[in-house]
Design a protein around this motif. Structure first.
Motif, PDB file in Angstrom:
ATOM      1  N   GLY A 250       0.881  -1.410   0.071  1.00  0.00           N
ATOM      2  CA  GLY A 250       0.059   0.094   0.203  1.00  0.00           C
ATOM      3  C   GLY A 250       0.901   1.228   0.022  1.00  0.00           C
ATOM      4  N   LEU A 251       1.874   1.247   0.639  1.00  0.00           N
ATOM      5  CA  LEU A 251       2.944   2.448   0.611  1.00  0.00           C
ATOM      6  C   LEU A 251       3.384   2.531  -0.796  1.00  0.00           C
ATOM      7  N   LEU A 252       3.715   1.620  -1.689  1.00  0.00           N
ATOM      8  CA  LEU A 252       4.329   1.850  -3.007  1.00  0.00           C
ATOM      9  C   LEU A 252       3.879   2.874  -3.957  1.00  0.00           C
ATOM     10  N   LEU A 253       2.522   3.095  -3.877  1.00  0.00           N
ATOM     11  CA  LEU A 253       2.025   3.981  -4.825  1.00  0.00           C
ATOM     12  C   LEU A 253       1.559   5.407  -4.020  1.00  0.00           C
ATOM     13  N   ALA A 254       1.265   5.101  -2.858  1.00  0.00           N
ATOM     14  CA  ALA A 254       0.666   6.155  -1.662  1.00  0.00           C
ATOM     15  C   ALA A 254       1.756   7.120  -1.409  1.00  0.00           C
ATOM     16  N   ALA A 255       2.919   6.532  -1.066  1.00  0.00           N
ATOM     17  CA  ALA A 255       3.970   7.520  -0.456  1.00  0.00           C
ATOM     18  C   ALA A 255       4.469   8.647  -1.579  1.00  0.00           C
ATOM     19  N   PRO A 256       4.610   8.161  -2.625  1.00  0.00           N
ATOM     20  CA  PRO A 256       5.099   9.359  -3.675  1.00  0.00           C
ATOM     21  C   PRO A 256       4.079  10.443  -3.922  1.00  0.00           C
ATOM     22  N   ILE A 257       2.529   9.876  -4.102  1.00  0.00           N
ATOM     23  CA  ILE A 257       1.656  10.976  -4.104  1.00  0.00           C
ATOM     24  C   ILE A 257       1.532  11.758  -3.009  1.00  0.00           C
ATOM     25  N   VAL A 258       1.520  11.124  -1.616  1.00  0.00           N
ATOM     26  CA  VAL A 258       1.451  12.084  -0.684  1.00  0.00           C
ATOM     27  C   VAL A 258       2.583  13.061  -0.510  1.00  0.00           C
TER      28      VAL A 258
END
Length: 267
Positions: A250-258
């Motif tokens: 879940g972190l892989l796509l969410a972290a760069p966008i956050v």
């Protein structure tokens, strides 16, 4: 179930300790964690037609993350980043000496792993030093929201789930579970906004929505990867949980966008 709970508790303690023990422990922990997840990705993606250059890819990913972290922590200047270029070039050069049916597929797998795994962890690391001084509150808040989203989705999906979210990729995920994850993530974000006023409440709420949406997509993307390679878990390092990549999908796509969102609104 007991093994799963014990493993989960132990890992959470280790993760929180890495955040609380300062910027250098935080950086080293997530560099090592990203390399372990990258190794799992390479083991999953390798097949008879094309294999990534696993040792070289791990070296590229580790050096890239370490150099970036050292730069952000003022350990050395940006001039040393030029050392990464020969490493990336070596990914292409070493393919010349391997007898593979599809050498460029192996090259692509090697570099894709760095993009898919290392870049998101580097983005997450950046959350801790956005203000120029290390502060654990943003990365900790991110993880609490991510865990809340996963927990809410699991509980709501198990009790209320009827309408499948993406049957072709994940036959157990439901719209009801997705809604439960969003709801618990929002509740957690509002609580975090009260105790961690490092950013505005509306920004925490927006982060919760980003994590709920793109965290779910990240989970689905990793499920697509495992399904395409016919594997159940990314690894067996965490008894009862599978691999590290399974726990951080879940972190892989969410972290760069956050990170992109915060850079936009804070600047």
């Amino acid at each position: 179930m007991r093994t799963r709970a014990i493993t989960g508790l132990f890992f959470v303690i280790v993760l929180l300790s890495a955040m609380f023990l300062g910027q250098y422990v935080f950086a080293v922990f997530f560099i090592v964690l990203s390399i372990c997840c990258l190794d799992e990705f390479y083991r999953i993606i390798a097949d008879d037609a094309a294999k990534p250059s696993r040792p070289l890819g791990l070296l590229v990913g580790g050096v890239l993350f370490a150099a970036y972290a050292a730069l952000r922590l003022d350990i050395f200047t940006a001039h040393y980043l030029g050392l990464i270029a020969p490493l990336i070039a070596s990914v292409f050069i070493t393919a010349l000496y391997k007898k593979q049916e599809k050498p460029f597929a192996g090259i692509a797998y090697t570099l894709l792993g760095v993009l898919y795994v290392v870049l998101p962890f580097a983005s997450f690391f950046t959350l801790g030093i956005m203000g120029g001084v290390y502060d654990y509150r943003l990365p900790l808040g991110f993880m609490l929201i991510l865990w809340s989203n996963d927990t809410g989705a699991y509980l709501a999906g198990r009790r209320l789930g009827k309408h499948l979210l993406f049957e072709r990729i994940s036959p157990k995920k439901t719209w009801e579970g997705f809604a439960g994850g969003v709801l618990l993530a929002l509740v957690t974000a509002m609580a975090i906004a009260h105790y961690f006023p490092v950013i505005a409440p509306w920004q925490w709420i927006t982060i919760a929505l980003i994590i709920a949406i793109f965290g779910t997509f990240g989970d689905l993307v990793e499920s697509m990867l495992k399904r395409s390679q016919r594997v159940k878990d990314s690894g067996a390092l965490l008894p009862g949980h599978g691999g590290l990549l399974d726990r951080f999908d879940g972190l892989l796509l969410a972290a760069p966008i956050v990170l992109a969102f915060l850079h936009t609104v804070l600047n």
